[in-house]
Design a protein around this motif. Structure first.
Motif, PDB file in Angstrom:
ATOM      1  N   UNK A   7     -24.148  32.788  13.363  1.00  0.00           N
ATOM      2  CA  UNK A   7     -24.340  32.127  13.256  1.00  0.00           C
ATOM      3  C   UNK A   7     -23.986  30.412  12.140  1.00  0.00           C
ATOM      4  N   UNK A   8     -23.715  29.772  12.610  1.00  0.00           N
ATOM      5  CA  UNK A   8     -23.268  28.670  11.846  1.00  0.00           C
ATOM      6  C   UNK A   8     -24.321  27.208  11.672  1.00  0.00           C
ATOM      7  N   UNK A  34     -21.151  18.757  17.422  1.00  0.00           N
ATOM      8  CA  UNK A  34     -20.535  19.162  18.609  1.00  0.00           C
ATOM      9  C   UNK A  34     -21.693  19.951  19.479  1.00  0.00           C
ATOM     10  N   UNK A  35     -22.986  20.437  18.483  1.00  0.00           N
ATOM     11  CA  UNK A  35     -23.942  21.063  19.190  1.00  0.00           C
ATOM     12  C   UNK A  35     -24.504  20.182  20.000  1.00  0.00           C
ATOM     13  N   UNK A  60     -20.346  26.491  22.066  1.00  0.00           N
ATOM     14  CA  UNK A  60     -21.583  26.244  20.407  1.00  0.00           C
ATOM     15  C   UNK A  60     -23.220  26.639  21.294  1.00  0.00           C
ATOM     16  N   UNK A  61     -23.424  27.469  21.082  1.00  0.00           N
ATOM     17  CA  UNK A  61     -24.897  27.813  22.036  1.00  0.00           C
ATOM     18  C   UNK A  61     -25.738  27.954  20.900  1.00  0.00           C
ATOM     19  N   UNK A  92     -30.489  21.370  28.559  1.00  0.00           N
ATOM     20  CA  UNK A  92     -30.246  22.194  28.931  1.00  0.00           C
ATOM     21  C   UNK A  92     -28.678  21.312  29.897  1.00  0.00           C
ATOM     22  N   UNK A  93     -28.957  19.610  29.452  1.00  0.00           N
ATOM     23  CA  UNK A  93     -27.299  19.319  29.932  1.00  0.00           C
ATOM     24  C   UNK A  93     -26.086  19.214  29.705  1.00  0.00           C
ATOM     25  N   UNK A  94     -25.310  19.556  30.499  1.00  0.00           N
ATOM     26  CA  UNK A  94     -23.621  18.994  30.590  1.00  0.00           C
ATOM     27  C   UNK A  94     -23.044  17.948  28.769  1.00  0.00           C
ATOM     28  N   UNK A  95     -22.113  18.082  28.410  1.00  0.00           N
ATOM     29  CA  UNK A  95     -21.633  17.058  27.635  1.00  0.00           C
ATOM     30  C   UNK A  95     -21.410  16.237  28.071  1.00  0.00           C
ATOM     31  N   UNK A  96     -20.829  15.936  29.431  1.00  0.00           N
ATOM     32  CA  UNK A  96     -21.209  14.533  30.325  1.00  0.00           C
ATOM     33  C   UNK A  96     -22.571  13.994  30.955  1.00  0.00           C
TER      34      UNK A  96
END
Lengths: 483, 250
Positions: free
Chosen positions: B17-18, B47-48, B55-56, B71-75
Motif C-alpha cells: 500500500x503506497x 499515476x493513480x 496501480x490499484x 472505472x475509466x481507462x487511462x485514455x
C-alpha cells in the motif's frame, strides 16, 4: 487420339471459341482436381499457347515430380495434398456478389477503415465486373499513355501471344523452372500475371500497378510476373493491395522475375494482405513465393520493398543477383504476424560483379501466438571485389506468446568485401503505451503508432499512394493484440 | 462543483500500500503543489490519477467534475480532460513528433465530436506554441523524445499541455533535470496557461520550482498521507527546515 488433342477438344467443347480468348469467357469452367501432364496441357491449351510454351511447362512439371517439398523453413503446416487442388479455373464472375450489400460486413468495415473509395471496394470484394465497369475506362486511358511511351504492360498470357521473342528470352532466365519446388510448380501451371517491358532510355511515366491491369481477377493462385528494364530505363511497380483479399485457393505459389540492363532500375513494391485465416489460422492462405531480380547491367539497380501482413503461411525471399559491375540491390521489408500466422521471409543478395552493393532492412513484428523469422543470405563471390553489404534486422514483440527469429547466412569469398549485420529484438514497453494512452490515444492507435514508428525506415521506401494505406493496414493487422 | 475531488484514496502497487488515505479538492483556476520526500508516494499519486495499469485503487474515490473516474481507462481519462506531464518522458523511436502531436489532438477532438484538425492549421498552431517555449522546428521533426536533452523533453511536455488544453494538469517533477534557464522557460510556459479554466497539481521535491510557479495551496505528502496543507509559505518552511520536521511531528 493423343492426350493433348483430347484435352484441347474437351476444352473447345467446354468453352466454345478461342479467338476471343479466355477473358470474354465468363462461364464457370474448371479443370478437374489434381495435377498431371494433362492438367498442364489443358492450361496451356486454354491459353492458346504456342508449342514452346507448353514444352517449357512440361519440362517444369517433369522436374517438379523429381523434387521434394522444402522443409527447412521455420513453418508448421499440415502436408499439402497437391492432387486435391484445382489448377485451373476461369474467372467465375457470375458467382460474385451482385452488389456491396451482399458482401461480408466485416470486410466492408475494414475497407472503410482503410479509406478505400466505394468503386474500389466493389472491385476488391469481387463484385461482378459489369457493376464496376467504370474502372475499365480508367485502365484504358492508362494503357494508352503507356503505349505512347513505348512501355509494354499486359497480362503475361497476352505477352506470350504478342511478344513471344521477349518472353522466350527472359522467362525462366532468373528463376529457372527447376529452381525450387514451388517455382517448378508455378512454371508448370501458372495461370497469369504481369508482363512489363521498358524500352531503352525510357522512364516509365507512372507507377505500374497490378490493380490497373484489366482482367486480372483470379490470377492470384499461380501468378507469374516478368519485368524487363532495358538500358537506362526506370520503372516502379506496385503489386497487391492493402485491402484484405480472400481467395478460395489456399495454396499460392507465385514467381516474379526482374531483369535490369545497364543503368536501369526497377523498384518493386508489394503489399501482401491475403486472408490470414481465423484466430487459429484455419482457412488462411499459404503463400510460397519466389521473387528474384537479376542486375545484369553495370550500375543497374533493383529495389524490393514489401509489407507482408496477410496469409497464414508466408515463405518468401525476394532476392537480387548482382552481376553487373557497381550494381545495387535493396531489400526493405516489414512482416507483421498476428494470431497464428507464420512468416519465414527475408532475402538473398548474391554479389558477383565488382563493387556491387546491397542494403537489407528487415522489420519483423510478431503478436498473438505468431512466429516471425528473418532468413537471409549475403554471398560475396570471388569476383565481388570491393563488394559491400549492410544488413539490419529488427524484431518487435507484442505480447508474450509470439516468437521472432533471425537466421542470417553470410558467405564471403572475396577478402576485400565488407559485410555488416546488425540485429535487435525489442518489445513495446508499458511506458510507451501508457505515454500514448495518457495523451488520449486508444490502445489500438497507440500500438499502431509505435509499430509504424518501428517500421518507418521501410515505410518511407513505399510509393506515397501505398504508404498511407500500408500504415493503416499495419494498425488494423495488430488489432486486439494488446491488452 | 470542484474540478477534482480525491476522497480518502488508498492505492497499492502489488501487495504494497503506497497511498494511505489522501483527500484533496482542486477547483478550476487553482494551482496546488504537492511536496514530499523521496518515496512519499508523489509519483504514485500522479499515476493513480492518470489511471496507469498496475496501480490499484483499494479504497476511496476520485471525482472529475463530480463523476467518479475509477472505472475509466487511462485514455478515457485523458480524453475527459486529464493531462500528466511526465517526470521521465518516454522515447518513441521512429514516431515523428508532428504525427504524435496530431494523434493526441485528434483523439481529443474526436471525443468532442469535432472534425480532425486541418493539417496546415495544425502546423501553424504547433509552431506558434513551440516558438513560445523555445522549441525549434528541427526538434519537432525528430522522433518523440529521442535524443532530446532533459530540458527539451520537459519543454516538449509543456508544449503538449498547451496543445491539449486539459481541464486538469498534473506536473510530475517537471523541474527535475532542468538548469536555471530551462526552469524559467518551462515555468513561464506553465504560467501562461494558468486560467480559470484549468486546475493544476504540481508535484515537486524542491521548493525552487514554486518560486517560478507560485501555488495557491501547498500540501506536504509523506508516507502516503497528506501531513499538512497551507499556502505558499508552507513551501518556504520546508525549504528552511526540511521534511523531517513534518514527518517527525506525525
Amino acid at each position: 487420339m493423343s492426350a493433348t488433342v483430347e484435352t484441347i477438344r474437351q476444352v473447345e467443347e467446354a468453352t466454345g471459341k478461342y479467338k476471343y480468348g479466355f477473358v470474354t469467357d465468363i462461364e464457370v469452367d474448371k479443370a478437374p482436381k489434381g495435377l498431371s501432364e494433362d492438367t498442364v496441357r489443358l492450361i496451356s491449351a486454354k491459353k492458346n499457347e504456342p508449342e514452346w510454351m507448353l514444352e517449357w511447362r512440361l519440362k517444369a512439371y517433369r522436374h517438379w515430380l523429381t523434387m521434394e517439398e522444402p522443409d527447412w523453413a521455420k513453418l508448421n503446416y499440415p502436408p499439402i495434398d497437391y492432387q486435391d487442388i484445382y489448377y485451373y479455373a476461369a474467372p467465375k464472375q457470375a458467382d460474385g456478389p451482385k452488389s456491396l450489400d451482399e458482401v461480408d460486413p466485416e470486410l466492408l468495415r475494414t475497407y472503410e477503415k482503410l479509406g478505400i473509395p466505394l468503386r474500389e471496394q466493389e472491385m476488391l470484394a469481387g463484385v461482378a465486373v459489369d457493376a464496376v465497369f467504370d474502372s475499365v475506362s480508367v485502365a484504358t486511358t492508362f494503357r494508352e499513355k503507356l503505349f505512347e511511351a513505348g512501355v509494354i504492360f499486359c497480362p503475361i498470357s497476352e505477352a506470350i501471344q504478342d511478344y513471344p521473342e521477349l518472353v522466350k528470352e527472359y522467362i525462366g532466365s532468373v528463376v529457372p523452372q527447376g529452381d525450387n519446388y514451388f517455382a517448378a510448380l508455378n512454371s508448370a501451371v501458372f495461370t497469369d500475371g504481369s508482363f512489363v517491358y521498358i524500352p531503352k532510355g525510357v522512364r516509365c511515366p507512372m507507377e505500374l500497378s497490378t490493380y490497373f491491369r484489366i482482367n486480372e481477377q483470379n490470377t492470384g493462385q499461380f501468378e507469374r510476373t516478368l519485368i524487363i528494364a532495358d538500358e537506362e530505363s526506370y520503372v516502379s511497380y506496385l503489386e497487391g493491395c492493402t485491402a484484405p483479399q480472400r481467395d478460395e485457393n489456399q495454396l499460392h505459389a507465385a514467381v516474379v522475375e526482374l531483369v535490369t540492363m545497364h543503368d536501369a532500375e526497377i523498384k518493386y513494391s508489394t503489399v501482401q494482405n491475403w486472408y490470414p485465416g481465423d484466430e487459429n489460422g484455419k482457412g488462411g492462405i499459404y503463400n510460397f513465393v519466389t521473387k528474384r531480380g537479376a542486375c545484369r547491367g553495370d550500375r543497374s539497380k533493383i529495389s524490393w520493398t514489401q509489407v507482408e501482413t496477410g496469409s497464414a503461411i508466408t515463405w518468401k525471399y525476394p532476392s537480387c543477383i548482382l552481376q553487373g559491375a557497381d550494381s545495387v540491390g535493396e531489400f526493405y521489408s516489414v512482416a507483421v504476424t498476428n494470431n497464428a500466422q507464420q512468416a519465414d521471409t527475408g532475402t538473398k543478395m548474391i554479389h558477383i560483379g565488382p563493387r556491387t552493393r546491397s542494403t537489407i532492412i528487415a522489420k519483423g513484428i510478431a503478436a498473438g501466438k505468431s512466429d516471425s523469422t528473418y532468413r537471409g543470405l549475403v554471398r560475396m563471390m570471388p569476383g565481388a571485389e570491393g563488394g559491400r553489404n549492410f544488413t539490419q534486422c529488427d524484431s518487435l514483440l507484442v505480447g508474450n506468446k509470439c516468437g521472432a527469429h533471425t537466421v542470417p547466412y553470410i558467405v564471403s569469398r572475396n577478402p576485400s568485401a565488407r559485410i555488416e549485420h546488425e540485429a535487435t529484438t525489442s518489445r513495446i514497453s508499458e511506458d510507451q503505451l501508457f505515454y500514448c494512452l495518457q495523451r488520449g490515444m486508444t490502445q489500438e492507435d497507440a500500438v499502431s503508432l509505435i509499430v509504424n514508428g518501428f517500421c518507418k525506415e521501410v515505410m518511407k521506401e513505399l510509393p506515397m499512394e501505398f504508404a498511407v494505406e500500408a500504415q493503416k493496414l499495419i494498425g488494423i493487422s495488430l488489432e486486439g493484440s494488446v491488452g | 462543483m470542484s474540478l477534482i475531488e480525491i476522497r480518502d484514496l488508498h492505492a497499492s502497487v502489488g501487495d504494497t500500500e503506497i497511498l494511505k488515505g489522501i483527500s484533496l479538492t482542486i477547483n478550476r483556476g487553482e494551482v496546488h503543489a504537492i511536496m514530499g520526500p523521496n518515496g512519499s508516494g508523489k509519483s504514485t499519486l500522479s499515476y493513480v490519477l492518470a489511471g496507469r495499469d498496475g496501480y490499484e485503487v483499494t479504497g476511496g474515490d476520485i471525482l472529475l467534475d463530480g463523476v467518479s473516474i475509477l472505472e475509466m481507462e487511462a485514455d478515457e481519462r485523458a480524453r475527459a480532460g486529464m493531462f500528466l506531464a511526465f517526470q521521465y518522458p518516454v522515447e518513441l523511436p521512429g514516431v515523428g513528433g508532428m504525427s504524435f502531436l496530431r494523434g493526441a489532438v485528434n483523439a481529443r477532438r474526436r471525443e468532442e465530436g469535432e472534425d480532425e484538425i486541418d493539417h496546415l492549421e495544425f502546423v501553424k498552431m504547433v509552431r506558434g506554441k513551440a516558438g513560445e517555449l523555445g522549441i525549434k522546428d528541427e526538434m519537432l521533426k525528430r522522433a518523440v523524445n529521442v535524443g532530446f536533452s532533459g530540458g527539451e523533453k520537459k519543454r516538449y511536455e509543456i508544449l503538449q499541455l498547451a496543445l491539449l488544453e486539459p481541464a486538469f494538469a498534473i506536473l510530475d517533477e517537471t523541474d527535475s533535470g532542468l538548469d536555471v534557464d530551462a526552469l524559467r522557460i518551462v515555468s513561464e510556459g506553465v504560467n501562461a496557461l494558468r486560467s480559470d479554466a484549468i486546475g493544476m497539481l504540481v508535484i515537486t521535491h524542491y521548493q525552487r520550482l514554486l518560486d517560478h510557479i507560485v501555488p495557491d495551496f501547498v500540501h506536504i505528502l509523506a508516507d502516503g498521507k497528506i501531513l499538512k496543507s497551507g499556502d505558499k509559505n508552507l513551501a518556504l518552511e520546508v525549504e528552511k527546515s526540511g521534511y523531517s520536521n513534518f514527518t517527525d511531528a506525525a
